[in-house]
Design a protein around this motif. Structure first.
Motif, PDB file in Angstrom:
ATOM      1  N   LEU A  24       0.782  -1.308   0.031  1.00  0.00           N
ATOM      2  CA  LEU A  24      -0.015  -0.072   0.230  1.00  0.00           C
ATOM      3  C   LEU A  24       0.758   1.323   0.227  1.00  0.00           C
ATOM      4  CD1 LEU A  24      -2.931   1.413   0.155  1.00  0.00           C
ATOM      5  CD2 LEU A  24      -2.846   0.836   2.560  1.00  0.00           C
ATOM      6  N   ALA A  25       1.953   1.280   0.857  1.00  0.00           N
ATOM      7  CA  ALA A  25       2.992   2.557   0.760  1.00  0.00           C
ATOM      8  C   ALA A  25       3.564   2.656  -0.534  1.00  0.00           C
ATOM      9  CB  ALA A  25       4.113   2.277   1.847  1.00  0.00           C
ATOM     10  N   GLU A  26       3.866   1.627  -1.090  1.00  0.00           N
ATOM     11  CA  GLU A  26       4.295   1.606  -2.513  1.00  0.00           C
ATOM     12  C   GLU A  26       3.424   2.148  -3.434  1.00  0.00           C
ATOM     13  OE1 GLU A  26       5.707  -2.095  -4.010  1.00  0.00           O
ATOM     14  OE2 GLU A  26       7.042  -2.540  -2.189  1.00  0.00           O
ATOM     15  N   TRP A  27       1.986   1.633  -3.426  1.00  0.00           N
ATOM     16  CA  TRP A  27       1.064   2.344  -4.378  1.00  0.00           C
ATOM     17  C   TRP A  27       1.040   4.017  -4.068  1.00  0.00           C
ATOM     18  CZ3 TRP A  27      -3.560   4.723  -3.538  1.00  0.00           C
ATOM     19  CH2 TRP A  27      -4.374   4.758  -4.810  1.00  0.00           C
ATOM     20  N   TYR A  28       0.869   4.274  -2.925  1.00  0.00           N
ATOM     21  CA  TYR A  28       0.842   5.823  -2.472  1.00  0.00           C
ATOM     22  C   TYR A  28       1.942   6.527  -3.082  1.00  0.00           C
ATOM     23  CZ  TYR A  28      -3.064   5.439   0.786  1.00  0.00           C
ATOM     24  OH  TYR A  28      -4.440   5.264   1.375  1.00  0.00           O
ATOM     25  N   ALA A  29       3.314   5.730  -2.822  1.00  0.00           N
ATOM     26  CA  ALA A  29       4.470   6.474  -3.304  1.00  0.00           C
ATOM     27  C   ALA A  29       4.343   6.656  -4.787  1.00  0.00           C
ATOM     28  CB  ALA A  29       5.761   5.745  -2.929  1.00  0.00           C
ATOM     29  N   ALA A  30       3.929   5.416  -5.596  1.00  0.00           N
ATOM     30  CA  ALA A  30       3.971   5.612  -7.136  1.00  0.00           C
ATOM     31  C   ALA A  30       2.647   6.792  -7.598  1.00  0.00           C
ATOM     32  CB  ALA A  30       3.613   4.454  -7.533  1.00  0.00           C
ATOM     33  N   MET A  31       1.708   6.799  -6.871  1.00  0.00           N
ATOM     34  CA  MET A  31       0.609   7.580  -7.414  1.00  0.00           C
ATOM     35  C   MET A  31       0.979   9.073  -7.107  1.00  0.00           C
ATOM     36  SD  MET A  31      -1.548   6.046  -8.486  1.00  0.00           S
ATOM     37  CE  MET A  31      -2.949   7.425  -8.879  1.00  0.00           C
ATOM     38  N   ASP A  32       1.682   9.455  -5.980  1.00  0.00           N
ATOM     39  CA  ASP A  32       2.290  10.603  -5.828  1.00  0.00           C
ATOM     40  C   ASP A  32       3.179  11.176  -6.406  1.00  0.00           C
ATOM     41  OD1 ASP A  32       0.847  10.913  -3.303  1.00  0.00           O
ATOM     42  OD2 ASP A  32       2.633  10.408  -1.909  1.00  0.00           O
ATOM     43  N   GLU A  33       3.745  10.579  -7.478  1.00  0.00           N
ATOM     44  CA  GLU A  33       4.739  10.841  -8.604  1.00  0.00           C
ATOM     45  C   GLU A  33       3.916  11.168  -9.871  1.00  0.00           C
ATOM     46  OE1 GLU A  33       8.016  11.211  -8.404  1.00  0.00           O
ATOM     47  OE2 GLU A  33       7.641  10.898  -6.267  1.00  0.00           O
ATOM     48  N   TYR A  37      -2.559  13.013 -10.791  1.00  0.00           N
ATOM     49  CA  TYR A  37      -3.243  12.680  -9.426  1.00  0.00           C
ATOM     50  C   TYR A  37      -2.700  13.668  -8.270  1.00  0.00           C
ATOM     51  CZ  TYR A  37      -3.890  10.108  -5.166  1.00  0.00           C
ATOM     52  OH  TYR A  37      -4.397   9.693  -3.800  1.00  0.00           O
ATOM     53  N   ALA A  38      -1.419  13.627  -8.034  1.00  0.00           N
ATOM     54  CA  ALA A  38      -1.091  14.432  -6.824  1.00  0.00           C
ATOM     55  C   ALA A  38      -1.610  15.873  -6.874  1.00  0.00           C
ATOM     56  CB  ALA A  38       0.605  14.303  -6.698  1.00  0.00           C
ATOM     57  N   CYS A  39      -1.648  16.357  -7.929  1.00  0.00           N
ATOM     58  CA  CYS A  39      -2.136  17.830  -7.959  1.00  0.00           C
ATOM     59  C   CYS A  39      -3.616  18.248  -8.254  1.00  0.00           C
ATOM     60  CB  CYS A  39      -1.385  18.562  -9.231  1.00  0.00           C
ATOM     61  SG  CYS A  39       0.263  18.765  -9.159  1.00  0.00           S
ATOM     62  N   ARG A  40      -4.464  16.959  -8.565  1.00  0.00           N
ATOM     63  CA  ARG A  40      -5.754  17.273  -8.926  1.00  0.00           C
ATOM     64  C   ARG A  40      -6.760  16.394  -8.188  1.00  0.00           C
ATOM     65  NH1 ARG A  40      -7.331  22.347 -10.390  1.00  0.00           N
ATOM     66  NH2 ARG A  40      -6.984  22.764 -12.468  1.00  0.00           N
ATOM     67  N   VAL A  41      -6.220  15.248  -7.861  1.00  0.00           N
ATOM     68  CA  VAL A  41      -7.229  14.230  -7.424  1.00  0.00           C
ATOM     69  C   VAL A  41      -6.894  14.074  -5.712  1.00  0.00           C
ATOM     70  CG1 VAL A  41      -8.085  11.910  -7.544  1.00  0.00           C
ATOM     71  CG2 VAL A  41      -7.544  13.180  -9.513  1.00  0.00           C
ATOM     72  N   LYS A  42      -5.779  14.114  -5.621  1.00  0.00           N
ATOM     73  CA  LYS A  42      -5.365  13.676  -4.059  1.00  0.00           C
ATOM     74  C   LYS A  42      -5.927  14.555  -3.035  1.00  0.00           C
ATOM     75  CE  LYS A  42      -1.135  13.132  -1.404  1.00  0.00           C
ATOM     76  NZ  LYS A  42       0.223  13.065  -1.377  1.00  0.00           N
ATOM     77  N   GLY A  43      -5.609  15.875  -3.256  1.00  0.00           N
ATOM     78  CA  GLY A  43      -6.379  16.716  -1.962  1.00  0.00           C
ATOM     79  C   GLY A  43      -4.894  16.800  -1.184  1.00  0.00           C
TER      80      GLY A  43
END
Length: 101
Positions: A24-33, A37-43
């Motif tokens: 799960l931490a790997e998935w979060y790290a990948a999505m943060d890149e 996602y990081a600028c529009r979806v994540k909040g």
């Protein structure tokens, strides 16, 4: 949203904890890149935490007790925004300016 809100509701429940949930931490790290996602979806953690304190918004009318946990902003957030906004002329140069627009 869960990564920001679960620690506010439950002491020690950190979905990004790689020692407990490495995949799960790997998935979060990948999505943060991913800039989109990081600028529009994540909040951001602060905003998701505030949502929890708003009575009647997603919590059956009762504001829950929170732990006081606050998520910090990642060090690469500025670089990520620049990658996202760089080739989009309709996007403001910073997240704050985009939110105000």
């Amino acid at each position: 949203r869960y990564a920001a809100q679960l620690p506010c509701l439950h002491d020690g429940l950190l979905p990004r904890d790689a020692s407990r949930w490495p995949r799960l931490a790997e998935w979060y790290a990948a999505m943060d890149e991913v800039p989109e996602y990081a600028c529009r979806v994540k909040g951001d953690g602060e905003s998701w935490g505030r949502v929890l304190t708003m009575q009647g918004y997603g919590n059956a009318g009762n504001a829950p007790q929170t732990t006081g946990y606050r998520q910090s902003t990642g060090a690469g957030a500025v670089d990520l925004w620049e990658a996202y906004a760089g080739h989009r002329p309709h996007v403001a140069p910073s997240p704050a300016e985009e939110a105000a627009a």
